[in-house]
Design a protein around this motif. Structure first.
Motif, PDB file in Angstrom:
ATOM      1  N   THR A  71       0.945  -1.277  -0.132  1.00  0.00           N
ATOM      2  CA  THR A  71       0.000  -0.164  -0.167  1.00  0.00           C
ATOM      3  C   THR A  71       0.842   1.121  -0.089  1.00  0.00           C
ATOM      4  O   THR A  71       1.886   1.331   0.875  1.00  0.00           O
ATOM      5  N   PRO A  72       0.338   2.118  -1.049  1.00  0.00           N
ATOM      6  CA  PRO A  72       1.339   3.505  -0.950  1.00  0.00           C
ATOM      7  C   PRO A  72       1.512   4.008   0.342  1.00  0.00           C
ATOM      8  O   PRO A  72       0.775   4.269   1.157  1.00  0.00           O
ATOM      9  N   THR A  73       2.795   4.668   0.797  1.00  0.00           N
ATOM     10  CA  THR A  73       3.087   5.107   1.985  1.00  0.00           C
ATOM     11  C   THR A  73       3.848   6.518   1.587  1.00  0.00           C
ATOM     12  O   THR A  73       3.922   6.920   0.357  1.00  0.00           O
ATOM     13  N   MET A  74       4.249   7.221   2.701  1.00  0.00           N
ATOM     14  CA  MET A  74       4.715   8.503   2.463  1.00  0.00           C
ATOM     15  C   MET A  74       3.828   9.766   2.177  1.00  0.00           C
ATOM     16  O   MET A  74       4.075  10.784   1.921  1.00  0.00           O
ATOM     17  N   GLY A  75       2.591   9.130   2.582  1.00  0.00           N
ATOM     18  CA  GLY A  75       1.244  10.181   2.244  1.00  0.00           C
ATOM     19  C   GLY A  75       1.288  11.339   2.943  1.00  0.00           C
ATOM     20  O   GLY A  75       0.582  12.309   2.753  1.00  0.00           O
ATOM     21  N   GLY A  76       1.992  11.376   4.123  1.00  0.00           N
ATOM     22  CA  GLY A  76       2.176  12.513   4.977  1.00  0.00           C
ATOM     23  C   GLY A  76       2.477  13.684   4.307  1.00  0.00           C
ATOM     24  O   GLY A  76       2.673  14.828   4.859  1.00  0.00           O
ATOM     25  N   ALA A  77       3.417  13.537   3.116  1.00  0.00           N
ATOM     26  CA  ALA A  77       3.763  14.456   2.580  1.00  0.00           C
ATOM     27  C   ALA A  77       2.663  15.375   2.192  1.00  0.00           C
ATOM     28  O   ALA A  77       2.756  16.844   1.951  1.00  0.00           O
ATOM     29  N   LEU A  78       1.677  14.854   1.787  1.00  0.00           N
ATOM     30  CA  LEU A  78       0.471  15.598   1.384  1.00  0.00           C
ATOM     31  C   LEU A  78      -0.217  16.417   2.403  1.00  0.00           C
ATOM     32  O   LEU A  78      -0.495  17.580   2.369  1.00  0.00           O
ATOM     33  N   ILE A  79      -0.143  15.948   3.458  1.00  0.00           N
ATOM     34  CA  ILE A  79      -0.538  16.634   4.812  1.00  0.00           C
ATOM     35  C   ILE A  79       0.239  17.904   4.868  1.00  0.00           C
ATOM     36  O   ILE A  79      -0.213  18.981   5.198  1.00  0.00           O
ATOM     37  N   LEU A  80       1.698  17.653   4.834  1.00  0.00           N
ATOM     38  CA  LEU A  80       2.494  18.896   5.074  1.00  0.00           C
ATOM     39  C   LEU A  80       2.449  20.101   4.083  1.00  0.00           C
ATOM     40  O   LEU A  80       2.227  21.182   4.424  1.00  0.00           O
ATOM     41  N   VAL A  81       2.230  19.560   2.759  1.00  0.00           N
ATOM     42  CA  VAL A  81       1.827  20.658   1.641  1.00  0.00           C
ATOM     43  C   VAL A  81       0.604  21.273   2.044  1.00  0.00           C
ATOM     44  O   VAL A  81       0.409  22.584   1.747  1.00  0.00           O
ATOM     45  N   ALA A  82      -0.352  20.740   2.213  1.00  0.00           N
ATOM     46  CA  ALA A  82      -1.948  21.379   2.454  1.00  0.00           C
ATOM     47  C   ALA A  82      -1.457  22.119   3.852  1.00  0.00           C
ATOM     48  O   ALA A  82      -2.004  23.380   3.818  1.00  0.00           O
ATOM     49  N   VAL A  83      -0.962  21.770   4.716  1.00  0.00           N
ATOM     50  CA  VAL A  83      -0.886  22.691   6.073  1.00  0.00           C
ATOM     51  C   VAL A  83       0.149  23.850   5.727  1.00  0.00           C
ATOM     52  O   VAL A  83      -0.201  24.883   5.985  1.00  0.00           O
ATOM     53  N   ALA A  84       1.170  23.713   5.034  1.00  0.00           N
ATOM     54  CA  ALA A  84       1.841  24.833   4.692  1.00  0.00           C
ATOM     55  C   ALA A  84       1.213  25.865   3.580  1.00  0.00           C
ATOM     56  O   ALA A  84       1.186  26.982   4.160  1.00  0.00           O
ATOM     57  N   VAL A  85       0.737  25.333   2.877  1.00  0.00           N
ATOM     58  CA  VAL A  85      -0.011  26.207   1.772  1.00  0.00           C
ATOM     59  C   VAL A  85      -1.261  27.196   2.295  1.00  0.00           C
ATOM     60  O   VAL A  85      -1.125  28.137   2.221  1.00  0.00           O
ATOM     61  N   ALA A  86      -2.015  26.145   3.180  1.00  0.00           N
ATOM     62  CA  ALA A  86      -3.084  26.983   3.891  1.00  0.00           C
ATOM     63  C   ALA A  86      -2.461  28.023   4.892  1.00  0.00           C
ATOM     64  O   ALA A  86      -3.237  29.108   4.854  1.00  0.00           O
ATOM     65  N   THR A  87      -1.672  27.638   5.655  1.00  0.00           N
ATOM     66  CA  THR A  87      -1.090  28.543   6.514  1.00  0.00           C
ATOM     67  C   THR A  87      -0.474  29.910   5.943  1.00  0.00           C
ATOM     68  O   THR A  87      -0.820  30.845   6.491  1.00  0.00           O
ATOM     69  N   LEU A  88       0.312  29.611   5.012  1.00  0.00           N
ATOM     70  CA  LEU A  88       1.183  30.572   4.340  1.00  0.00           C
ATOM     71  C   LEU A  88      -0.024  31.732   3.737  1.00  0.00           C
ATOM     72  O   LEU A  88       0.231  32.908   3.734  1.00  0.00           O
ATOM     73  N   LEU A  89      -1.003  31.061   3.268  1.00  0.00           N
ATOM     74  CA  LEU A  89      -2.138  31.887   2.545  1.00  0.00           C
ATOM     75  C   LEU A  89      -3.124  32.764   3.504  1.00  0.00           C
ATOM     76  O   LEU A  89      -3.214  34.066   3.452  1.00  0.00           O
ATOM     77  N   TRP A  90      -3.384  32.063   4.811  1.00  0.00           N
ATOM     78  CA  TRP A  90      -4.284  32.776   5.689  1.00  0.00           C
ATOM     79  C   TRP A  90      -3.724  33.007   6.735  1.00  0.00           C
ATOM     80  O   TRP A  90      -4.534  34.020   7.670  1.00  0.00           O
ATOM     81  N   ALA A  91      -2.790  32.794   7.410  1.00  0.00           N
ATOM     82  CA  ALA A  91      -2.324  33.281   8.526  1.00  0.00           C
ATOM     83  C   ALA A  91      -1.431  34.535   8.420  1.00  0.00           C
ATOM     84  O   ALA A  91      -0.753  35.047   7.371  1.00  0.00           O
ATOM     85  N   ASP A  92      -1.287  35.279   9.512  1.00  0.00           N
ATOM     86  CA  ASP A  92      -0.593  36.689   9.478  1.00  0.00           C
ATOM     87  C   ASP A  92       1.074  36.109   9.830  1.00  0.00           C
ATOM     88  O   ASP A  92       1.639  35.788  10.741  1.00  0.00           O
ATOM     89  N   LEU A  93       1.626  36.357   8.788  1.00  0.00           N
ATOM     90  CA  LEU A  93       3.202  35.935   8.465  1.00  0.00           C
ATOM     91  C   LEU A  93       4.120  36.705   9.457  1.00  0.00           C
ATOM     92  O   LEU A  93       5.013  36.626   9.292  1.00  0.00           O
ATOM     93  N   THR A  94       3.602  37.702   9.996  1.00  0.00           N
ATOM     94  CA  THR A  94       4.468  38.494  10.898  1.00  0.00           C
ATOM     95  C   THR A  94       4.487  38.033  12.264  1.00  0.00           C
ATOM     96  O   THR A  94       5.251  38.695  13.145  1.00  0.00           O
ATOM     97  N   ASN A  95       3.729  37.112  12.621  1.00  0.00           N
ATOM     98  CA  ASN A  95       3.408  36.572  13.900  1.00  0.00           C
ATOM     99  C   ASN A  95       4.591  35.397  14.017  1.00  0.00           C
ATOM    100  O   ASN A  95       4.651  34.404  13.186  1.00  0.00           O
ATOM    101  N   ARG A  96       5.214  35.681  15.169  1.00  0.00           N
ATOM    102  CA  ARG A  96       6.538  34.641  15.528  1.00  0.00           C
ATOM    103  C   ARG A  96       5.663  33.254  15.835  1.00  0.00           C
ATOM    104  O   ARG A  96       6.711  32.382  15.532  1.00  0.00           O
ATOM    105  N   TYR A  97       4.919  33.113  16.466  1.00  0.00           N
ATOM    106  CA  TYR A  97       4.253  31.733  16.928  1.00  0.00           C
ATOM    107  C   TYR A  97       4.074  30.840  15.538  1.00  0.00           C
ATOM    108  O   TYR A  97       4.302  29.665  15.605  1.00  0.00           O
ATOM    109  N   VAL A  98       3.573  31.556  14.803  1.00  0.00           N
ATOM    110  CA  VAL A  98       3.091  30.772  13.285  1.00  0.00           C
ATOM    111  C   VAL A  98       4.389  30.193  12.842  1.00  0.00           C
ATOM    112  O   VAL A  98       4.533  29.164  12.393  1.00  0.00           O
ATOM    113  N   TRP A  99       5.428  31.192  12.765  1.00  0.00           N
ATOM    114  CA  TRP A  99       6.636  30.532  11.938  1.00  0.00           C
ATOM    115  C   TRP A  99       7.306  29.489  12.902  1.00  0.00           C
ATOM    116  O   TRP A  99       7.700  28.599  12.272  1.00  0.00           O
TER     117      TRP A  99
END
Length: 361
Positions: A71-99
């Protein structure tokens, strides 16, 4: 990123000021991560299958797992891409906690990806040697601890909050704070990794705990709500609710493909990263004890492994039929879906107990 654009456009239309609301951007982060997962997931699974990046199954485990081999694995990369893109789009990137949280998550994901790559692509059964894996986890966990302490400007940001007890906080010095932070992040990372042994078993508890941490982040970052609930006000930490939303959306999107019978597994790249994310979030919102409660399934799975190893080394006997604990129940005859759903139900109960600490004190 988009919040900066919205601020600019608000000069021409005040309606764009609605994007200043953390709650709205959290919802959009959930939906964005979910859409990315749905759109990218099928193509990713096909590619992993094409390159034969599949799961290897131990022959000494439950016999029902043998059918999962390949069964295909390493699917967690999909989670990381989705989290990173969504966070970079919608979070305040001047916030130190986010980074801090985002970079720690990606760093632990990189450790897991290298481990998966060695095992699945290079066909090295050892993967990344344990000492090197732990070394890199330790370095990244310590770096997060230093960053969180160095940026702290209020006593509440380095105090240990005791749930269910009114006004009980424990002052932590620099060393105690950084040691606790290190243990929470690295321990949480490995706990989620140990739990990730059945289809969907680890991802939904992660989603539930991330959702609860979003509530803690928002309430702690809102001065009036924090005062009303008698919890420490942590300026800026509310922005982490957006990142939590991204985790929830990405996790639900991954569960679509990871639900029994799984089409893809997350691998270490997902499990190590998600555990580190939960640990770093809990430290940032000062809810380490609440994480211990809400993530009780992760804790018990980890303790079962520790007890099994200690018992076998000391007495030559095993406490459980197999560790982690979910395998014990499988070998007792529980069907895999029953184990999964019952662990999910337990997590729902524990998350509600953790959230109750906001008011019961």
């Amino acid at each position: 990123m988009l919040i900066t654009l919205a601020d600019y456009l608000a000069q021409f239309d005040s309606g764009f000021l609605v994007f200043r609301y953390i709650t709205l951007r959290t919802i959009f982060a959930v939906l964005t991560a979910l859409m990315i997962s749905f759109m990218v997931g099928p193509a990713m699974i096909r590619r992993l299958s094409r390159y034969k990046i599949g799961q290897t199954v131990r022959d000494d485990g439950p016999q029902s797992h043998l059918s999962k081999s390949g069964t295909p694995t390493m699917g967690g990369a999909l989670i990381l891409v989705a989290v990173a893109v969504a966070t970079l789009l919608w979070a305040d990137l001047t916030n130190r906690y986010v980074w801090i949280v985002l970079l720690t998550t990606l760093a632990f994901g990189a450790v897991g990806m290298w481990d998966d790559y060695r095992k699945l692509v290079l066909k090295d059964s050892r993967g990344l040697p344990a000492r090197w894996k732990y070394l890199w986890q330790s370095l990244f966990g310590a770096a997060a601890a230093v960053a969180l302490y160095a940026g702290a400007s209020l006593p509440a940001e380095t105090q240990l909050l005791v749930p269910f007890v009114k006004d009980m906080v424990i002052d932590l010095g620099p060393l105690a704070f950084m040691l606790l932070t290190y243990l929470v992040i690295v321990g949480s990372s490995n706990a989620v990794n140990l739990t990730d042994g059945l289809d969907g078993l680890a991802i939904l508890p992660t989603v539930l705990v991330a959702g609860a941490l979003a509530v803690f982040a928002y309430t702690s970052g809102h001065a009036q709500i924090a005062t009303y609930l008698l919890i420490p006000h942590l300026p800026g930490v509310g922005e982490l609710a957006v990142l939590c939303g991204a985790l929830v959306g990405a996790g639900l999107g991954f569960l679509w493909f990871n639900a029994y019978p799984a089409q893809v597994f997350m691998g270490d790249v997902g499990a190590l990263a998600l555990g580190a994310a939960l640990g770093t979030l809990a430290v940032a919102v000062r809810q380490e004890v609440a994480l211990f409660i809400m993530g009780g399934v992760f804790v018990v799975e980890t303790v079962s492994v520790m007890l099994q190893v200690a018992s076998f080394k000391l007495t030559g006997r095993r406490i459980f039929r197999m560790a982690p604990l979910h395998h014990h129940f499988e070998l007792k005859g529980w069907p895999e879906p029953r184990v999964i759903v019952r662990f999910w139900i337990i997590t729902v109960i524990l998350v509600l107990v953790g959230l109750a600490s906001l008011k019961i004190r």
